[in-house]
Design a protein around this motif. Structure first.
Motif, PDB file in Angstrom:
ATOM      1  N   PRO A 439       0.825  -1.224   0.000  1.00 48.92           N
ATOM      2  CA  PRO A 439       0.000   0.000   0.000  1.00 48.92           C
ATOM      3  C   PRO A 439       0.852   1.264   0.000  1.00 48.92           C
ATOM      4  O   PRO A 439       1.842   1.372   0.727  1.00 48.92           O
ATOM      5  CB  PRO A 439      -0.812  -0.118   1.292  1.00 48.92           C
ATOM      6  CG  PRO A 439      -0.756  -1.558   1.673  1.00 48.92           C
ATOM      7  CD  PRO A 439       0.569  -2.055   1.186  1.00 48.92           C
ATOM      8  N   GLY A 440       0.450   2.235  -0.825  1.00 48.86           N
ATOM      9  CA  GLY A 440       1.080   3.547  -0.825  1.00 48.86           C
ATOM     10  C   GLY A 440       2.440   3.622  -1.466  1.00 48.86           C
ATOM     11  O   GLY A 440       3.089   4.670  -1.409  1.00 48.86           O
ATOM     12  N   ALA A 441       2.907   2.538  -2.079  1.00 51.93           N
ATOM     13  CA  ALA A 441       4.251   2.533  -2.648  1.00 51.93           C
ATOM     14  C   ALA A 441       4.236   3.051  -4.079  1.00 51.93           C
ATOM     15  O   ALA A 441       3.277   2.872  -4.819  1.00 51.93           O
ATOM     16  CB  ALA A 441       4.837   1.118  -2.613  1.00 51.93           C
ATOM     17  N   THR A 442       5.323   3.700  -4.445  1.00 49.02           N
ATOM     18  CA  THR A 442       5.537   4.141  -5.816  1.00 49.02           C
ATOM     19  C   THR A 442       6.489   3.164  -6.491  1.00 49.02           C
ATOM     20  O   THR A 442       7.597   2.934  -6.003  1.00 49.02           O
ATOM     21  CB  THR A 442       6.147   5.559  -5.857  1.00 49.02           C
ATOM     22  OG1 THR A 442       5.237   6.466  -5.258  1.00 49.02           O
ATOM     23  CG2 THR A 442       6.416   5.996  -7.294  1.00 49.02           C
ATOM     24  N   ALA A 443       6.057   2.578  -7.603  1.00 54.36           N
ATOM     25  CA  ALA A 443       6.901   1.618  -8.327  1.00 54.36           C
ATOM     26  C   ALA A 443       7.804   2.353  -9.298  1.00 54.36           C
ATOM     27  O   ALA A 443       7.368   3.264 -10.010  1.00 54.36           O
ATOM     28  CB  ALA A 443       6.025   0.615  -9.074  1.00 54.36           C
TER      29      ALA A 443
END
Length: 995
Positions: A439-443
């Protein structure tokens, strides 16, 4: 440019307000609520509209453009947009910084400085965040979070002033606050304390009575422990305890009165409680990062984007996942970026290896134990469970500016417990997969570096002067390494340890069938890196990976893997997802057929090929290629039905031709490389018949779309395999089609002898059908003997009609008409073409039954163009234009660029004959661009020839001479003798006219 969000949304450019439309201001408000955070398109839309309109995407793009036009630097970032702001340019960031400094000063005992800083921070609030812009309900949680941060800061400021003795001032401030929030026990507690210290004990007791009455009447509950304890102290006239969050909430409120968290996260007894300080073990500024690489080169764009994404400023810690294939440099880049951010995260930089690529990734519990020991927690005091350890970990990092670098993560559940709980920290993760469920991560997908950076990396390790001394070898090494940083570093290290070794020798070794054998140096080993990832796969995923090594193509669709495995595409989905998560393949964007493609680095494909050969039996390898080639042939045959059959006797069961089909052409365009690779692999494995069927089905597409090199190479490979297998029939067919590909790209002279030999072999073996095609091929190469060419083509037509080969007959009539043009027999050519067009369209009563078998839009486009030429040459330019336009429409439907551009030139020629010179010249300019893009020098020559004709019609003989000369310069006399002769005649005519 300055921005405000703590109240109305405002933008000031050197003090002057910038006006924006309401929705553009709303979009800006979302950016300002999440400063320095990459916001995806979907997140922006969900923040601006509760019920997004169908036009939400273009509307959003329009609003972002409006912001940029106003000078607001909204940047495009991977997976969204980003607005970078310095802390002194946005009131929210200024507030956070001032409040944090105020808490630190309070903890250090400098209450006057804390008082000033808290006052400065809270003065920035002018109302509710973004109160004047229309935002969706999803944003209200963020706004509520910011308001809670303001109230916490206000309480901390009140505590500082209580310690400074500013009691009367606080009574006047707290009275309206409790009226506005009568259920807030913390405000009542501070009002009672301020009244008591101001000598107004009775009023303090009355305040408690009012607070209790409100709580009982409204909520049916008694006041909490802190309020009751203070009330008891007032009744007993003893020294009251201070508020539980006095000195500031560096780590959140403590659980008991008089207990607060100090600056280092340890427990501190309040000074006002009269108790001496007592702390847990403290830690400050710990750095666990590995050393940055001294010869780090390139990756400037990636570094800048990662730094921006990790600067934070939102309500949650920024989390960035850097993913990519093994050896692409994820860890190296992450460590480099972490060092760049050390000043941004002065409270510490943690680093831990998660061993995700191994067969046994580390357990989250062990990782937490390692980190907690570094953070000063006694090993004996560690709780046993993961959740409990994670809670202690978050408490130790609470409200600190710490960067956590998690290297080589396996999955989301391994990372989740290691994420801090407060927004001043940040997390940078490297993983071979993107960890999409975090959740909430930027790839952030990392690819191999650009060519220039790859060269610099190799030169930095091996020596710049040495690489500059042999640039060809350096280029070959970079190419063999596929720009993979690990491979380049190993190649450079090998050269560095052998000063006398010429780079050309390493380039030669890497060009062999097994370059992985050369990519080892000390502990660095590309193959071992790949093996570690392979060993961690499940058995089905390992099988799919090996199968991918059997097809040397840049990218494959799921159907290819499924066909190789002998299962459905649905059955291989899980294996492909596992391979993508392991970084061994990349699930790229949709291809020309709108389907996902799975790509693999060349070195990884070579490794997979080694495993395919070593771990699969010869029988299973052959069976896999047989299944895939058969599936490819069936799909290709169906997709190519809009095209005429190949220049050879058609195979049994050839389906009927269809009108132009964009879907089939798009699929062939997407799968071209895979289909060629499968046919070549099948031929090499001895599956000659299957390879030939696929090659024959694919050849028309390759030739019509201009992929002549692919066609010639493929057909030659299959022909050689057929010759080795002793299959003369297949060999002759492959050579016939290859010869046709050469004629199509105007290399008839190069295959004249080939067609003669094929004619002889067909006659010798009694293959009358193949001999008819060879005879037609001979006719196409007799450009210097048009009489013999016409006789050969006519004889071929008769044979095709006797054999019942409608395609061969139409091809023969096309050749006959072309020869008749060269002989200036335009009426005869027109008659041939009308007959052929009627046959192709099924208008002939005799051949109505075979319409579906011969209906080919390519044939019709050719006949229409040629019929237009016949009309033009006999003075009927208007009629010619109609035929040309119909041919152009068909060519465009077929995506047949060659047919379109040659007919456009003829159309311009006819328009010029009617006096429409400007229109014709403009059309020829477009033709010239198309021919140049296609590398078609003969087409460029013909454009020049037509421009010469127009110049002469306009009376400008000198310009005509220039154009005819340019035409002559571009023509190849050996392959274009007729047009070369004509161009020479026109040059001579112009020179004579000019004297």
């Amino acid at each position: 440019m300055d921005f405000t969000i703590l109240g109305p949304v405002r933008v000031l450019d050197e003090g002057r307000p910038i006006r924006l439309a309401a929705r553009a201001r709303a979009v800006l408000g979302v950016f300002l609520l999440h400063p320095g955070t990459v916001l995806s398109r979907d997140r922006l839309i969900a923040s601006v509209w509760d019920d997004p309109p169908r036009s939400a995407v273009p509307n959003l793009q329009q609003y972002v453009t409006a912001l940029r036009r106003a000078g607001i630097g909204v940047e495009s970032a991977p997976y969204g947009y980003l607005l970078r702001l310095e802390p002194d340019r946005l009131d929210l960031l200024t507030f956070d910084e001032a409040a944090h400094r105020a808490r630190l000063e309070a903890a250090r005992g400098d209450l006057a400085a804390a008082h000033r800083l808290f006052g400065r921070a809270l003065a920035l609030w002018r109302g509710r965040p973004a109160e004047d812009v229309p935002l969706a309900a999803t944003v209200q949680a963020r706004i509520a979070e910011l308001e809670e941060r303001r109230e916490n800061a206000r309480l901390a400021w009140i505590d500082v002033r209580l310690r400074l003795g500013l009691h009367d001032e606080l009574v006047g401030e707290l009275a309206p606050l409790v009226e506005g929030a009568p259920l807030n026990e913390r405000l009542w507690h501070r009002l009672m304390l301020a009244l008591h210290r101001a000598g107004r004990r009775a009023e303090a007791l009355e305040a408690y009575r009012r607070a209790r009455s409100t709580l009982v009447n409204e909520l049916g509950i008694e006041p909490g422990h802190d309020l009751r304890t203070l009330h008891t102290a007032l009744l007993n006239d003893t020294a009251p305890m201070p508020p539980s969050t006095e000195v500031g909430e560096l780590g959140g409120a403590s659980s008991g009165a008089g207990r607060v968290l100090g600056e280092d996260g340890g427990v501190v007894r309040s000074r006002d409680a009269g108790v001496s300080l007592s702390r847990e073990p403290s830690w400050t500024g710990v750095c666990l990062l590995p050393a940055d690489i001294a010869d780090f080169v390139g990756r400037e764009r990636e570094s800048a984007e990662l730094v921006a994404a990790l600067k934070g400023g939102g309500g949650a810690p920024p989390i960035v996942i850097v993913s990519g294939q093994p050896g692409v440099g994820k860890s190296t880049l992450a460590v480099h970026v972490a060092h760049l951010l050390r000043e941004r995260y002065p409270d510490g930089q943690l680093f831990v290896r998660l061993a995700g690529a191994s067969a046994a990734p580390r357990d989250a519990s062990d990782l937490l134990a390692e980190l907690l020991r570094v953070l000063g927690v006694d090993f004996a005091a560690l709780p046993a469970g993961v959740e409990e350890r994670a809670a202690v970990y978050r408490a130790r990092l609470a409200d600190r500016a710490v960067l956590v670098l998690l290297d080589d993560a396996a999955a989301e559940d391994q990372v989740q417990p290691l994420i801090p709980g407060t927004p001043r920290s940040a997390v940078l993760v490297t993983s071979r997969g993107p960890l999409p469920a975090l959740p909430g991560a930027t790839a952030y997908a990392l690819d191999v570096p650009p060519l220039a950076d790859a060269r610099d990396l190799l030169a930095g390790v091996a020596g710049a002067e040495r690489m500059a001394g042999d640039p060809e070898a350096a280029e070959a090494i970079v190419r063999s390494c596929g720009r993979l940083p690990l491979a380049l570093r190993i190649a450079g290290a090998r050269l560095a340890t052998r000063p006398a070794w010429p780079p050309a020798e390493l380039a030669r070794r890497l060009s062999t069938a097994s370059p992985l054998n050369e990519l080892r140096s000390g502990p660095l080993d590309v193959r071992a890196t790949f093996e570690a990832s392979y060993a961690a796969l499940s058995q089905p995923a390992r099988g799919a990976f090996r199968l991918l090594g059997s097809v040397p193509a840049d990218g494959v669709a799921a159907w290819t893997v499924a066909a190789l495995a002998g299962v459905s595409a649905h059955d291989v989905d899980a294996s492909l997802e596992e391979l993508a998560a392991a970084g061994l393949i990349t699930a790229g964007d949709g291809d020309a057929a709108a389907g996902p493609r799975y790509r693999m680095h060349d070195l990884l494909r070579g490794f997979a090929g080694e495993l395919f050969a070593a771990e699969e039996s010869a029988r299973s390898r052959t069976a896999a290629l047989l299944r895939a080639t058969a599936e490819a042939c069936a799909r290709t045959t169906e997709a190519a039905r809009e095209l005429p059959p190949a220049f050879a006797p058609p195979p049994p069961g050839l389906p009927a031709r269809t009108p132009p089909c964009p879907e089939g052409g798009a699929w062939l365009a997407a799968e071209r490389a895979v289909l060629v690779a499968l046919a070549v692999a099948a031929a090499s494995a001895g599956l000659v018949r299957e390879a030939a069927l696929l090659a024959q089905a694919l050849a028309p597409f390759l030739i019509v779309r201009g992929f002549h090199d692919d066609a010639v190479r493929l057909l030659g490979t299959v022909a050689e395999a057929a010759a080795e297998a002793g299959d003369t029939a297949i060999e002759i067919r492959m050579r016939l089609i290859r010869g046709d590909a050469e004629v199509d790209r105007r290399r008839a002279g190069a295959v004249a002898e080939e067609f003669r030999l094929l004619l002889a072999r067909g006659s010798e073996t009694g293959d009358r059908h193949a001999a008819a095609y060879a005879l037609l091929g001979v006719a196409a190469t007799l450009e210097s003997d048009l009489g013999s060419a016409l006789a050969a083509a006519t004889m071929a037509a008769e044979r095709f009609e006797a054999l019942g080969d409608e395609h061969g007959l139409l091809a023969a009539w096309t050749e006959i008409a072309g020869i008749q043009f060269y002989l200036s027999r335009y009426d005869a050519a027109a008659a041939t073409l009308r007959r052929a067009l009627a046959r192709a369209e099924g208008h002939s009563a005799v051949h109505q039954a075979v319409k579906s078998a011969v209906h080919s839009a390519v044939h019709r486009a050719r006949f229409l163009r040629s019929l237009g030429i016949a009309c033009y040459e006999t003075g009927r330019a208007d009629e010619a234009i109609g035929h040309y336009r119909a041919a152009i429409d068909l060519s465009r439907e077929l995506r047949w660029s060659y047919g379109e551009r040659v007919t456009l030139r003829r159309l311009a020629q006819a328009e010029a004959a009617l006096g429409h010179y400007d229109t014709a010249v403009a059309r020829l300019a477009r033709c010239a661009e198309m021919f140049e893009y296609a590398g078609d020098t003969q087409g460029q020559a013909m454009v020049a020839y037509t421009l010469g004709e127009i110049s002469r019609r306009r009376g400008d003989e000198r310009a005509a001479l220039e154009h005819f000369t340019a035409c002559l310069d571009r023509l190849d006399p050996l392959n274009e003798p007729v047009w070369t002769a004509r161009a020479r005649d026109q040059v001579a005519r112009s020179r004579a006219a000019l004297g």
